[in-house]
Design a protein around this motif. Structure first.
Motif, PDB file in Angstrom:
ATOM      1  N   ALA A 115       6.491  -6.000  13.052  1.00 34.92           N
ATOM      2  CA  ALA A 115       7.490  -6.416  11.984  1.00 34.92           C
ATOM      3  C   ALA A 115       6.502  -6.741  10.802  1.00 34.92           C
ATOM      4  CB  ALA A 115       7.936  -7.894  12.026  1.00 34.92           C
ATOM      5  N   LEU A 116       5.310  -7.481  10.839  1.00 32.04           N
ATOM      6  CA  LEU A 116       4.383  -7.408   9.624  1.00 32.04           C
ATOM      7  C   LEU A 116       3.781  -5.989   9.256  1.00 32.04           C
ATOM      8  CD1 LEU A 116       2.584 -10.567  10.406  1.00 32.04           C
ATOM      9  CD2 LEU A 116       4.136 -10.264   8.735  1.00 32.04           C
ATOM     10  N   LEU A 117       3.283  -5.333  10.184  1.00 33.38           N
ATOM     11  CA  LEU A 117       3.021  -3.867   9.923  1.00 33.38           C
ATOM     12  C   LEU A 117       3.978  -2.881   9.343  1.00 33.38           C
ATOM     13  CD1 LEU A 117       0.770  -1.910  10.301  1.00 33.38           C
ATOM     14  CD2 LEU A 117       1.568  -1.209  12.568  1.00 33.38           C
ATOM     15  N   VAL A 118       5.168  -3.265   9.699  1.00 33.01           N
ATOM     16  CA  VAL A 118       6.321  -2.140   8.897  1.00 33.01           C
ATOM     17  C   VAL A 118       6.335  -2.953   7.493  1.00 33.01           C
ATOM     18  CG1 VAL A 118       8.756  -1.750   8.894  1.00 33.01           C
ATOM     19  CG2 VAL A 118       7.690  -1.663  10.851  1.00 33.01           C
ATOM     20  N   LEU A 119       6.487  -4.079   7.351  1.00 37.62           N
ATOM     21  CA  LEU A 119       6.460  -4.809   5.982  1.00 37.62           C
ATOM     22  C   LEU A 119       5.535  -4.246   5.068  1.00 37.62           C
ATOM     23  CD1 LEU A 119       7.801  -8.239   6.598  1.00 37.62           C
ATOM     24  CD2 LEU A 119       9.164  -6.262   5.686  1.00 37.62           C
ATOM     25  N   PHE A 120       4.283  -4.262   5.715  1.00 40.36           N
ATOM     26  CA  PHE A 120       2.925  -3.943   4.846  1.00 40.36           C
ATOM     27  C   PHE A 120       3.139  -2.341   4.372  1.00 40.36           C
ATOM     28  CE2 PHE A 120      -1.335  -1.969   4.888  1.00 40.36           C
ATOM     29  CZ  PHE A 120      -1.884  -2.911   3.677  1.00 40.36           C
ATOM     30  N   LEU A 121       3.546  -1.584   5.528  1.00 41.86           N
ATOM     31  CA  LEU A 121       3.955  -0.213   5.096  1.00 41.86           C
ATOM     32  C   LEU A 121       4.908   0.178   3.873  1.00 41.86           C
ATOM     33  CD1 LEU A 121       3.429   1.549   8.662  1.00 41.86           C
ATOM     34  CD2 LEU A 121       1.755   1.594   6.498  1.00 41.86           C
ATOM     35  N   ILE A 122       5.924  -0.666   4.130  1.00 45.10           N
ATOM     36  CA  ILE A 122       6.963  -0.435   3.153  1.00 45.10           C
ATOM     37  C   ILE A 122       6.423  -0.951   1.820  1.00 45.10           C
ATOM     38  CG2 ILE A 122       9.158  -1.578   2.327  1.00 45.10           C
ATOM     39  CD1 ILE A 122       9.939  -1.390   5.495  1.00 45.10           C
ATOM     40  N   ALA A 123       5.620  -2.088   1.613  1.00 43.90           N
ATOM     41  CA  ALA A 123       5.122  -2.575   0.380  1.00 43.90           C
ATOM     42  C   ALA A 123       4.187  -1.650  -0.118  1.00 43.90           C
ATOM     43  CB  ALA A 123       4.470  -3.863   0.763  1.00 43.90           C
ATOM     44  N   ILE A 124       3.551  -1.022   0.672  1.00 41.76           N
ATOM     45  CA  ILE A 124       2.637   0.010  -0.059  1.00 41.76           C
ATOM     46  C   ILE A 124       3.171   1.210  -0.496  1.00 41.76           C
ATOM     47  CG2 ILE A 124       0.793   2.008   0.833  1.00 41.76           C
ATOM     48  CD1 ILE A 124      -0.290  -0.103   2.698  1.00 41.76           C
ATOM     49  N   GLY A 125       4.340   1.745   0.176  1.00 41.97           N
ATOM     50  CA  GLY A 125       5.203   2.780  -0.195  1.00 41.97           C
ATOM     51  C   GLY A 125       5.913   2.567  -1.723  1.00 41.97           C
ATOM     52  N   VAL A 126       6.377   1.324  -1.716  1.00 43.81           N
ATOM     53  CA  VAL A 126       7.174   0.681  -2.625  1.00 43.81           C
ATOM     54  C   VAL A 126       6.306   0.813  -3.907  1.00 43.81           C
ATOM     55  CG1 VAL A 126       8.436  -1.062  -3.924  1.00 43.81           C
ATOM     56  CG2 VAL A 126       8.944  -0.212  -1.578  1.00 43.81           C
ATOM     57  N   SER A 127       4.919   0.064  -3.838  1.00 42.28           N
ATOM     58  CA  SER A 127       3.979   0.039  -4.806  1.00 42.28           C
ATOM     59  C   SER A 127       3.496   1.432  -5.340  1.00 42.28           C
ATOM     60  CB  SER A 127       2.801  -0.691  -4.321  1.00 42.28           C
ATOM     61  OG  SER A 127       3.247  -1.939  -3.956  1.00 42.28           O
ATOM     62  N   GLY A 128       3.292   2.359  -4.175  1.00 43.29           N
ATOM     63  CA  GLY A 128       3.023   3.727  -4.810  1.00 43.29           C
ATOM     64  C   GLY A 128       4.069   4.370  -5.703  1.00 43.29           C
ATOM     65  N   TYR A 129       5.333   4.345  -5.115  1.00 45.54           N
ATOM     66  CA  TYR A 129       6.324   4.713  -5.916  1.00 45.54           C
ATOM     67  C   TYR A 129       6.343   4.131  -7.612  1.00 45.54           C
ATOM     68  CZ  TYR A 129      11.147   6.104  -7.459  1.00 45.54           C
ATOM     69  OH  TYR A 129      12.332   6.521  -8.049  1.00 45.54           O
ATOM     70  N   ILE A 130       6.243   2.942  -7.498  1.00 43.30           N
ATOM     71  CA  ILE A 130       6.233   2.238  -8.684  1.00 43.30           C
ATOM     72  C   ILE A 130       5.221   2.810  -9.804  1.00 43.30           C
ATOM     73  CG2 ILE A 130       6.368   0.059  -9.883  1.00 43.30           C
ATOM     74  CD1 ILE A 130       7.761  -1.184  -7.658  1.00 43.30           C
ATOM     75  N   ILE A 131       4.007   2.762  -9.121  1.00 40.91           N
ATOM     76  CA  ILE A 131       2.630   3.192  -9.750  1.00 40.91           C
ATOM     77  C   ILE A 131       2.775   4.642 -10.209  1.00 40.91           C
ATOM     78  CG2 ILE A 131       0.406   3.719  -9.686  1.00 40.91           C
ATOM     79  CD1 ILE A 131       0.259   1.226  -7.688  1.00 40.91           C
ATOM     80  N   ALA A 132       3.578   5.531  -9.506  1.00 39.12           N
ATOM     81  CA  ALA A 132       3.881   7.212  -9.741  1.00 39.12           C
ATOM     82  C   ALA A 132       4.877   7.201 -10.893  1.00 39.12           C
ATOM     83  CB  ALA A 132       4.076   7.671  -8.549  1.00 39.12           C
ATOM     84  N   ASN A 133       5.806   6.183 -10.974  1.00 38.48           N
ATOM     85  CA  ASN A 133       6.748   6.418 -12.200  1.00 38.48           C
ATOM     86  C   ASN A 133       6.325   5.491 -13.217  1.00 38.48           C
ATOM     87  OD1 ASN A 133       9.174   8.066 -11.146  1.00 38.48           O
ATOM     88  ND2 ASN A 133       8.463   6.917  -9.268  1.00 38.48           N
ATOM     89  N   GLN A 134       5.205   4.911 -13.275  1.00 40.95           N
ATOM     90  CA  GLN A 134       4.943   4.179 -14.496  1.00 40.95           C
ATOM     91  C   GLN A 134       4.045   4.973 -15.433  1.00 40.95           C
ATOM     92  OE1 GLN A 134       4.782   0.920 -15.582  1.00 40.95           O
ATOM     93  NE2 GLN A 134       6.320   0.355 -14.008  1.00 40.95           N
ATOM     94  N   ASP A 135       4.485   4.860 -16.989  1.00 35.44           N
ATOM     95  CA  ASP A 135       4.318   5.882 -17.840  1.00 35.44           C
ATOM     96  C   ASP A 135       2.715   5.292 -18.265  1.00 35.44           C
ATOM     97  OD1 ASP A 135       6.386   7.301 -18.278  1.00 35.44           O
ATOM     98  OD2 ASP A 135       7.422   6.058 -19.713  1.00 35.44           O
ATOM     99  N   ALA A 136       2.601   3.923 -18.287  1.00 41.93           N
ATOM    100  CA  ALA A 136       1.180   3.312 -18.613  1.00 41.93           C
ATOM    101  C   ALA A 136       0.102   3.377 -17.620  1.00 41.93           C
ATOM    102  CB  ALA A 136       1.520   1.860 -19.023  1.00 41.93           C
ATOM    103  N   ARG A 137       0.559   3.798 -16.409  1.00 40.25           N
ATOM    104  CA  ARG A 137      -0.715   4.073 -15.378  1.00 40.25           C
ATOM    105  C   ARG A 137      -1.755   4.876 -15.609  1.00 40.25           C
ATOM    106  NH1 ARG A 137      -0.344   8.514 -12.463  1.00 40.25           N
ATOM    107  NH2 ARG A 137       1.507   9.957 -12.802  1.00 40.25           N
TER     108      ARG A 137
END
Length: 482
Positions: free
Chosen positions: A14-36
């Motif tokens: 469960a922790l591993l799945v949550l970690f992978l989801i967090a990484i995916g969400v963070s990557g999506y957010i960073i990819a769609n940030q104009d200021a990144r």
């Protein structure tokens, strides 16, 4: 550790799945940030472009401030710094837009606010006639324009003007209150005007180089006027004199203007006729192309004749013309009188022409002479015109003059008169009786009784008889006249 993982395997998964989801969400957010920032090894290197601005207020890199072309975001602002008194703003354009935009050296950049909170963006015009800018190329400050704050506009106005502007804006707000739909309909009605203005703006944009030359020439003209400032007062004084002269002739000018419509109408009619003439003259001139092309050949062919005729013209014709000048001057009055009489002569010859046309008119042409039964009636019914019958008149006239002597032809004639009439005439001229041979006729009682010719006042004296040798020649009343 393996024992702990195996003991808590479910929690570990469960922790591993949550970690992978967090990484995916963070990557999506960073990819769609104009200021990144750009992600190395993942994203391709962006195309860097710089622009110089006289004022770069509210430009903050790292806040997602974008670069747009025709409203489409093509990059972002990454850096701003001060260089030699101007703000140099660094922009990064995506590679996919770099190939499509092809930014030129005449590109322009405008700083514009996206919201009222001064969230700035750069409106980029790639240009079209300059050279292509390379990576880290710079748009000069003369091709950029910063944002103009309202306070800068208002600061240019004095206190009274700001108050008037305030009243104007308040009045406009009150006047437009509740009339939003009317204003919307007004803007919709102005849509054709907007489209026409867009075409005008497009045409002006296409003529950018011509406008540059116009502005340059206007600057040259202004400098020239500044250099010749002494001539301007003279020009103004001369213009004043000219306008005063126009003012003194206002009546004549009004009369000329009143005649202008008739002149314009005549001009229009003339131009219509000229248009018709042009349509006729076009094919005619086109048909003259071949003769005109042969003029050179004709000139060469005529050249020997001209060389041969030149001495004749110089030695004979020219002296003759010089000698004939006095005579020609004497003929001038006669020519003037002839010119005055020419219309009457032309009218007379016109009537003579009509007369001869009538005489020569033969509607059926020459008709054959009929023979056989009924030929007389057919020949009499022929319509040969006046000339045909004129020939017959001449034929009959020949028979009239068939008698002649050494003095020429004699024509017969018969005189009818009464004895009273001839006695009256002979009483006035007694010598005419023997001359005309009427003496015996008047003294003959059988022809003229003695009582005929006597009036209330008495009878006429008797005509003395001629000698016998001449009496026989005067007994006939029928005579011949040459």
């Amino acid at each position: 550790m393996k024992r702990a993982i195996s003991k808590h395997l479910g929690d570990f998964v469960a922790l591993l799945v949550l970690f992978l989801i967090a990484i995916g969400v963070s990557g999506y957010i960073i990819a769609n940030q104009d200021a990144r920032p750009r992600i190395p090894f993942v994203e391709s290197k962006a195309f860097t472009l710089k622009a110089e601005f006289s004022d770069a207020q509210a430009v903050t890199p790292g806040q997602g401030q974008s670069v747009r072309v025709a409203g489409v975001q093509v990059g972002k602002i990454t850096e701003v710094k001060l260089v030699n008194g101007v703000a140099v703003v660094t922009m990064e354009l995506d590679q996919k837009w770099k190939k499509k935009l092809d930014v030129k050296s005449d590109a322009t950049a405008l700083l514009r606010p996206r919201t009222g909170l001064k969230d700035m963006f750069i409106e980029l015009d790639p240009g079209g006639s300059g050279r292509t800018l390379s990576n880290n190329g710079t748009i000069p400050v003369q091709n950029t324009a910063p944002d103009v704050d309202p306070d800068e506009t208002l600061s240019a106005l004095d206190t009274d003007t700001r108050q008037y502007l305030k009243l104007l804006i308040n009045g406009a707000g009150k006047g437009l209150k509740g009339h939003g739909n009317d204003l919307n309909l007004t803007f919709k009605a102005l849509d054709p005007t907007y489209r026409d203005l867009a075409r005008v703006s497009t045409a002006i944009a296409d003529r950018r180089q011509q406008l540059k030359r116009l502005i340059h020439n206007y600057g040259t003209l202004t400098n020239t006027l500044a250099d010749t400032d002494q001539a301007i007062p003279r020009l103004i004084n001369s213009s004043d004199a000219v306008f005063r002269a126009f003012a003194s002739e206002d009546t004549n000018i009004s009369l000329a203007v009143s005649k202008l419509p008739a002149a314009l109408n005549q001009t229009r009619d003339t131009l219509e006729k000229v248009d018709e003439f042009g349509r006729v003259a076009g094919p005619a001139l086109e048909s003259l192309r071949a003769p005109f092309r042969q003029l050179d050949v004709a000139n060469h062919a005529v050249l020997p004749f001209v060389k041969e005729a030149e001495p004749i013209t110089r030695k004979k014709i020219r002296p003759f013309v010089i000698a004939a000048r006095p005579t020609v001057r004497d003929l001038r009055p006669a020519a003037i009188n002839l010119a005055k009489a020419t219309p009457d002569l032309a009218a007379s010859f016109h009537e003579l022409n009509r007369f001869f046309n009538m005489a020569a008119h033969n509607p059926k042409g020459a008709e054959p002479v009929a023979t056989g039964a009924g030929a007389d009636a057919a020949n009499r019914a022929r319509d040969e015109g006046y000339l045909f019958w004129l020939g017959w008149v001449a034929q009959h006239t020949t028979s009239l003059f068939s008698t002649s002597d050494a003095q020429g032809p004699l024509r017969r004639f018969v005189l009818f008169f009464s004895c009273t009439t001839i006695r009256t005439q002979l009483a006035r001229d007694p010598a005419a009786g023997p001359l005309l041979g009427l003496t015996n006729a008047l003294n003959d009682p059988g022809l003229c009784p003695s009582g005929e010719g006597a009036g209330a006042g008495g009878g006429l004296p008797a005509i003395p008889p001629l000698p016998k040798k001449d009496a026989g020649k005067q007994t006939k009343t029928e005579g011949r006249a040459p």
